[in-house]
Design an enzyme around this catalytic site. Structure first.
Site, PDB file in Angstrom:
ATOM      1  N   CYS A  74      39.363  40.929  46.796  1.00  0.00           N
ATOM      2  CA  CYS A  74      39.160  40.311  45.483  1.00  0.00           C
ATOM      3  C   CYS A  74      38.401  41.266  44.564  1.00  0.00           C
ATOM      4  CB  CYS A  74      38.389  39.006  45.616  1.00  0.00           C
ATOM      5  SG  CYS A  74      39.324  37.693  46.411  1.00  0.00           S
TER       6      CYS A  74
ATOM      7  N   CYS B  28      37.642  58.000  37.797  1.00  0.00           N
ATOM      8  CA  CYS B  28      38.212  56.678  38.112  1.00  0.00           C
ATOM      9  C   CYS B  28      37.044  55.712  38.260  1.00  0.00           C
ATOM     10  CB  CYS B  28      39.076  56.724  39.375  1.00  0.00           C
ATOM     11  SG  CYS B  28      38.134  57.079  40.856  1.00  0.00           S
TER      12      CYS B  28
END
Lengths: 467, 99
Positions: free
Chosen positions: A253, A425
């Site tokens: 999640c 990133c």
């Protein structure tokens, strides 16, 4: 004869009237007794705030039980008792049962709320996490005031505020192979509301060893799944998945996102299955899988294979024992960690191909010619980005080499020296993969920013949003 | 043979994020039946656009993928050798672990 008939009618009428009066008086007595035991309960609650007072013990002094339920229970759970399919038997069974909920997160929140409200005798909650602000959109049992505190403590406090008459047990520790047998053994029914693969194998094995029904739910993104394992001859988790999936197939999640209400829906279904099994009513989802597709509002219930005779956990020649369970390496078996947290950082490329976020800040301050390539997916880039960054997601990099080339050329304009290529990133893993690819495709000087935007927020710009 | 194929639990990401595919798949030769083995090979070559190892291992689905034919686990209907029929609905679903 007429007189006699008239007399009989009168007698019957009077008996009926008296019976009605009697019922009304009994109801009133019941209400008053419930009120009295609640007041007693409140008093004893104030005396000992640590332990939740058990309703049965509260009313023991009055010795008033109707069909095994106290007047207070009859009043509180009256809408259950009015259900012909549930009734006194169902409520009595529920009040005598104990249920363990593993995980007080997105799934566990509605589970513990409903199990506490509906009057299970004993509700155990096990979790070792603390409440974080980014949990609250889906983990609805936790109030804002508990951010930073143990989830178990927070969930138990909310449940006690809803129902002070049940026994709530806090297990503020991680459920592991070393302690699972001792903890699970104390309960009748187990709810798997965890967020990771090794815990799912571990809990299933433990439930097989101790012969407990297991209600297993999972949710991710906009999808949810639910089934009941090891119940009434049905399969266990290993019957369905004897070999774990590759670690790369296990989404979290915290990486993939989850719409808050999706684990909520699955958690409600888990509570329903737990209540049905504990109160011995209805037909469970054993041998069936419920699949929720929230985006298209579709619920599909499919028939699963039965128990496998070859299952190492519950099969005819099962090799699983309590002894080897305690020392089984579930994280090694599944190649994934027993948590939803990000995996350890990669170290894919040499240190000479990497710079820190502080060093990159210096390049900006010194107006060094440069290009910053952000390789996160586009929807991540839309959340937040370093202003000068150009977004080319890692999955598209191979097709966009010419774009990198032209952007790098633009960055050199007005400068006497060549521009350098830097890659960023979210956490500094994909940026290394990108540098590895770029260095093999004509960009030998490419470097990545160590620790990604997380380190940028931590070391350079504390106002930079983290997610 | 007309079939409805559905991908769930993240497997849709392997076929351009499209969940439901209405497809026509022909058996290898005209008189033969179409088996799940044939269908898997067809899906792998025609629908899966990236990371085929996230869908298959060897000639079957990878561990952690359930195959459901007309709302029934394929293990109950013959598994990889099961013969498909016109208008069957085949669901490929990756098991979820989140919560």
């Amino acid at each position: 004869m007429d007189n006699m008939d008239c007399g009989v009618d009168d007698i019957v009428r009077e008996i009926e009237k008296l019976k009605l009066d009697k019922k009304e008086i009994e109801n009133r007595i019941g209400q008053l007794e419930a009120l009295l035991s609640k007041k007693d309960g409140d008093a004893s609650q104030m005396e000992d705030n640590q332990t939740s007072s058990n309703f049965n013990s509260m009313v023991d002094g009055h010795n008033t039980f109707y069909n095994g339920l106290t007047p207070g229970m009859i009043y509180r759970y009256s809408r259950h008792l009015l259900l012909p399919d549930f009734g006194v038997e169902g409520q009595k069974n529920l009040s005598m049962s104990s249920i363990l909920v593993v995980g007080a997160g997105g799934l566990g929140s509605p589970v513990v709320l409903y199990l506490a409200s509906c009057g299970v005798g004993c509700l155990g909650i096990v979790d070792s996490d603390v409440v974080e602000l980014n949990n609250l959109h889906r983990q609805i049992v936790h109030p804002e005031a508990y951010v930073g505190q143990a989830k178990v403590k927070s969930a138990a406090a909310t449940c006690r505020a809803i129902n002070s008459s049940i026994n709530i047990v806090e297990h503020n520790e991680a459920l592991q192979a070393s302690n699972a047998l001792d903890i699970i053994n104390k309960y009748d029914v187990v709810v798997d509301a965890t967020d990771n693969l090794p815990s799912r194998y571990m809990i299933s094995d433990c439930c097989v060893l101790l012969d407990k029904p297991l209600i297993s739910g999972a949710a991710l993104g906009l999808e949810g799944q639910l089934t009941v394992y090891h119940h009434k001859g049905g399969p266990c988790y290993r019957c369905l998945f004897p070999i774990p999936p590759p670690a790369a197939a296990c989404q979290r999640c915290s990486d993939s996102g989850v719409l808050g209400v999706v684990p909520g829906v699955i958690g409600c279904f888990q509570a329903l299955e737990a209540i049905k099994i504990a109160s011995c009513i209805g037909e469970s989802l054993s041998g069936k899988l419920l699949i929720l597709d929230a985006l298209s509002s579709r619920v599909r219930i499919v028939k699963l294979r039965g128990r496998s005779l070859h299952c190492v956990s519950c099969g005819e020649n099962a090799t699983l024992s309590q002894q080897n369970f305690r020392t089984f390496d579930y994280e090694g078996f599944t190649q994934s960690p027993m948590s939803d947290k990000a995996p350890p950082k990669l170290s894919l490329i040499s240190n000479s191909a990497r710079i820190s976020s502080r060093e990159y800040k210096n390049l900006i301050d010194n107006h060094e010619p440069r290009m910053l390539l952000d390789v996160r997916p586009a929807h991540h880039f839309r959340i937040t980005a370093i202003p000068e960054a150009i977004n080319i997601p890692l999955s598209m990099l191979a097709d966009e080499i010419s774009l990198v080339k032209s952007c790098l050329k633009d960055a050199e304009k007005g400068s006497t020296k060549g521009a350098s290529l830097y890659v960023v990133c979210r956490r500094g893993n994909d940026s290394q993969r990108a540098v590895e690819f770029l260095s093999k495709n004509g960009f030998s000087g490419a470097k990545d920013i160590i620790g990604g935007l997380e380190s940028w927020a931590q070391d350079v710009d504390p106002t930079f949003p983290i997610y | 043979m007309h079939l409805t194929l559905e991908f769930g639990g993240g497997l849709d990401l392997l076929c351009q994020s499209v969940k439901i595919h209405q497809v026509d798949v022909a058996p290898k030769d005209e008189n033969a039946k179409l088996t799940m083995r044939d269908l898997l090979a067809w899906v792998r070559s025609s629908l899966i656009k990236e990371r085929p190892e996230m869908f298959m291992k060897g000639d079957t689905v990878r561990p952690g993928v359930l195959v459901l034919v007309n709302d029934c686990d394929w293990e109950l209907c013959g598994g990889i050798d099961m013969e498909l029929e016109e208008k069957d609905v085949v669901v490929f679903i990756s098991t979820l672990h989140g919560g």
